[in-house]
Enzyme design. Structure first.
Site, mmCIF file in Angstrom:
data_model
loop_
_atom_site.group_PDB
_atom_site.id
_atom_site.type_symbol
_atom_site.label_atom_id
_atom_site.label_comp_id
_atom_site.label_asym_id
_atom_site.label_seq_id
_atom_site.Cartn_x
_atom_site.Cartn_y
_atom_site.Cartn_z
ATOM 1 N N CYS B 192 0.822 -1.212 0.000
ATOM 2 C CA CYS B 192 0.000 0.000 0.000
ATOM 3 C C CYS B 192 0.854 1.260 0.000
ATOM 4 O O CYS B 192 0.706 2.112 -0.858
ATOM 5 C CB CYS B 192 -0.936 -0.006 1.201
ATOM 6 S SG CYS B 192 -2.248 -1.216 1.025
ATOM 7 N N HIS B 193 1.735 1.386 0.963
ATOM 8 C CA HIS B 193 2.486 2.632 1.077
ATOM 9 C C HIS B 193 3.970 2.405 1.259
ATOM 10 O O HIS B 193 4.685 3.266 1.740
ATOM 11 C CB HIS B 193 1.911 3.493 2.210
ATOM 12 C CG HIS B 193 0.437 3.692 2.071
ATOM 13 N ND1 HIS B 193 -0.471 2.938 2.754
ATOM 14 C CD2 HIS B 193 -0.272 4.497 1.262
ATOM 15 C CE1 HIS B 193 -1.697 3.284 2.390
ATOM 16 N NE2 HIS B 193 -1.602 4.224 1.490
#
Lengths: 439, 228
Positions: B192-193
């Site tokens: 995701c990040h």
């Protein structure tokens, strides 16, 4: 809703009703006789377009709720049931899912119009704040609605966004658990999101009522940004703007229909057609396009809590805007310097949108490796996001406050009519009707 | 409003009003701000217009029975609303059956060296990783590296069971499920990040603030664990 009324009940029934519930008077004063600046351009039709969007979302949403099942084991299948088995279910669902995108498209145009023409300035601050409240309610509603099909993006989007709240020190985790109704996003979460997703459009409708009320007290702003001085400057809302809004709504609906009928999944993510699996996160998790700029801001900051603060701050800027912009000149038509920074701001928000859809480590210029700054290559999406985020905040916190004090605006017209009629002042009667001689 | 109308209605009606004021003070109390005794002066001026000031109000500061009943009623209403608000808020917290979710038992013999098995526990993924000697060594080597959430490898597994790493498989940033074996440190990588975890599940790079959480668990035998 305010000011004097020119309504005269005609029939006996209208007279009878008018002294009991003056609802026809309200409609007449607000939608027929309402004095509206005569220079409104097509950017001013998006309020009407938004009202239509809200109506479509509520009607299609109520229909979908008749067929949808809010349970983790059945939600995904019930959406497929709507798509395949329910009569015209595909149409209603595609109208609803694309309708959300159209709603946001229209609201962004509406907001940029307000930013450009200074519609947030006195005496319209409350009108602007109510608009910001509507926008926030829209974001929350759209987010909850996106969770309901219970696809992979639905589920992991819900996980990421609800975890944002966990960044709040001390009480954050407890709030997250409270929101989930468990230790993870699960059935209780889906159920309450469905309940709230059904509720919130009606809250939006309520605030829209206040928004229109607040609009009808000072009246519309206009592209010249100067106050209405006399009756000369206005035309009645009907037929002038009912027709203009009606035409704009028709064109907008054409574009909407093009999406619904010819490319209904263009704005969605294919991964959401995979049923939710809590054990596997999709390789590339992104929100819907209309939230990408905020997502880019969140990822631009390398600290969890600060990322959340910046993302919230990006929306808070809108709320503070009426007091950040120090210029007394409303319309940027007469603020050439501000206009330049405004157009950069529009481009920056689009860059942020682009960045939000990319992986943080993606390169901007393919194949070029520059040097590392703060653990990331300078030629990367994350650094572009950082620069764009810096401009986004600088626009509100530095550029607008300072510009209002330092710039020299162009002379504003005396009134709305003046730019049109000034040339006819010394001309013979009838010359004003010659369009080729107008300024 | 009412008073002005009375005044213009002639002396007879004013008399009635005066009587009414002397016998019961409903006119005054109804107009008087509850919590601002300093406004009593202006109130008295207003009341002298009709020529009557009830006896127990001339003292000024003493609360009367009507003040008491107003305050008591307000407190009771606020208390009731507050008391009712809590059930309405608390209903959203995890329900009893959610809290009662049983612990899980897992047979470790299913996991080969260098592999990871993911099971679901309390709605979340649970990583059960059978670490290789090389992975353990690299985790121990980094015990004193520059760690964001400093922990030694020994604190993250049961004594004498260094090969078994059992962790809650949600990224401490925003709850995504990190992918096995990815990232710069060979542990996990969150898609995701971009958080990187090492082979001990410690955060090394990216936005996550903490190491992957270690759940409560016990070894029932050499090849069986109970989580929760």
């Amino acid at each position: 809703m305010s000011g004097h009324s020119n309504y005269e009940p005609k029939s006996g029934f209208e007279k009878w009703l008018d002294v009991r519930l003056p609802i026809i008077r309200l409609g007449y004063d607000s939608l027929v006789d309402f004095p509206t600046p005569k220079n409104l351009n097509y950017w001013y039709t998006f309020g009407g377009i938004l009202a239509v969007c809200l109506g479509i979302q509520i009607v299609t949403g109520i229909i979908l709720a008749m067929h949808y099942v809010a349970h983790v084991d059945m939600a995904f299948a019930s959406v497929e049931h709507i798509m395949r088995d329910v009569n015209y279910g595909w149409l209603v669902r595609y109208m609803h899912s694309n309708g959300a995108s159209m709603f946001f498209l229209a609201v962004y145009v509406h907001m940029f119009r307000g930013l450009y023409y200074g519609s947030y300035k006195a005496p319209r601050e409350v009108l602007w704040l109510l608009g910001c409240v509507i926008y926030m309610l829209m974001i929350i509603t759209a987010f909850m609605g996106y969770v309901l099909p219970w696809g992979q993006m639905s589920f992991h989007g819900a996980v990421v966004i609800t975890n944002l709240i966990g960044a709040i020190p001390v009480i954050g985790p407890a709030i997250t658990t409270w929101l989930w109704g468990g230790f993870a996003v699960d059935d209780p979460t889906l159920n309450r999101f469905f309940s709230l997703h059904y509720l919130m459009p009606f809250m939006i409708a309520g605030v829209v009522g206040l928004h229109i009320w607040a609009l009808h007290v000072p009246g519309n702003n206009n592209p010249a940004g100067v106050d209405v001085k006399s009756k000369e400057d206005t035309v009645p809302f009907h037929p002038y703007y009912t027709v203009k809004d009606g035409f704009a709504i028709s064109v907008f609906l054409l574009m909407y229909a093009a999406f619904v009928f010819f490319n209904p999944n263009a704005l969605g993510d294919a991964v959401n057609y995979v049923p939710a699996n809590p054990l596997v996160t999709p390789a590339h998790i992104v929100p819907e396009w209309y939230l990408l700029p905020f997502y880019a801001i969140l990822r631009a900051v390398p600290d969890k809590l600060m990322g959340v603060i910046f993302m919230g701050g990006a929306i808070a800027m809108l709320f503070l805007l009426p007091w950040l912009d120090t210029s007394k000149v409303r319309s940027m038509r007469y603020r050439p310097t501000a206009k330049l920074y405004f157009f950069i701001f529009v481009i920056v928000t689009m860059i942020l949108g682009y960045c939000g859809g990319q992986l943080p480590d993606n390169k901007i210029i393919p194949g070029l490796t520059t040097f590392q700054v703060a653990a990331s290559d300078l030629n990367s999406v994350v650094w572009l996001s950082r620069l764009a985020t810096a401009y986004y905040f600088a626009y509100f916190l530095i550029i607008l406050p300072v510009l209002g004090l330092t710039e020299t605006p162009l002379p504003q017209p005396e009134s709305i009519s003046e730019p049109v009629l000034s040339h006819s002042a010394n001309a013979p009667v009838g010359a004003a009707a010659s369009p080729e001689k107008r300024g | 409003m009412r008073r002005r109308r009375f005044q213009t209605s002639g002396p007879a009606l004013e008399c009635v009003l005066r009587d009414l004021n002397q016998n019961s003070d409903w006119v005054e109390v109804g107009r008087r701000p509850l919590f601002s005794p300093q406004l009593k002066g202006s109130f008295k001026v207003a009341s002298t217009v009709v020529g009557a000031t009830p006896e127990h109000h001339t003292g000024g500061e003493d609360p009367n029975r009507r003040d008491f009943i107003h305050i008591a009623a307000t407190v009771a209403a606020v208390g009731a609303a507050g008391g009712l608000a809590w059930p309405f808020i608390d209903q959203m917290n995890p329900a009893a059956d959610t809290l009662a979710l049983a612990s899980v038992e897992f047979d470790l013999s299913k996991v080969e060296t260098g592999q990871q098995v993911v099971i679901k526990w309390r709605g979340k993924p649970l990583f059960i990783r059978h670490r290789s000697g090389k992975e353990i060594a690299s985790a121990i080597k980094d015990n004193h590296a520059d760690l964001r959430d400093p922990q030694t490898d020994e604190e993250r597994h049961k004594a004498g069971k260094a090969e078994w790493l059992i962790l809650i498989g949600t990224c401490t940033h925003l709850g995504c499920v990190p992918t096995f074996g990815g990232g710069d440190y060979g542990g996990w990588f969150c898609p995701c990040h971009g958080s990187h975890y090492d082979t001990s599940g410690r955060i090394r790079k990216g936005p996550a603030p903490k190491n992957l959480a270690v759940p409560e668990y016990t070894f029932l035998s050499d090849s069986k664990v109970k989580v929760g």
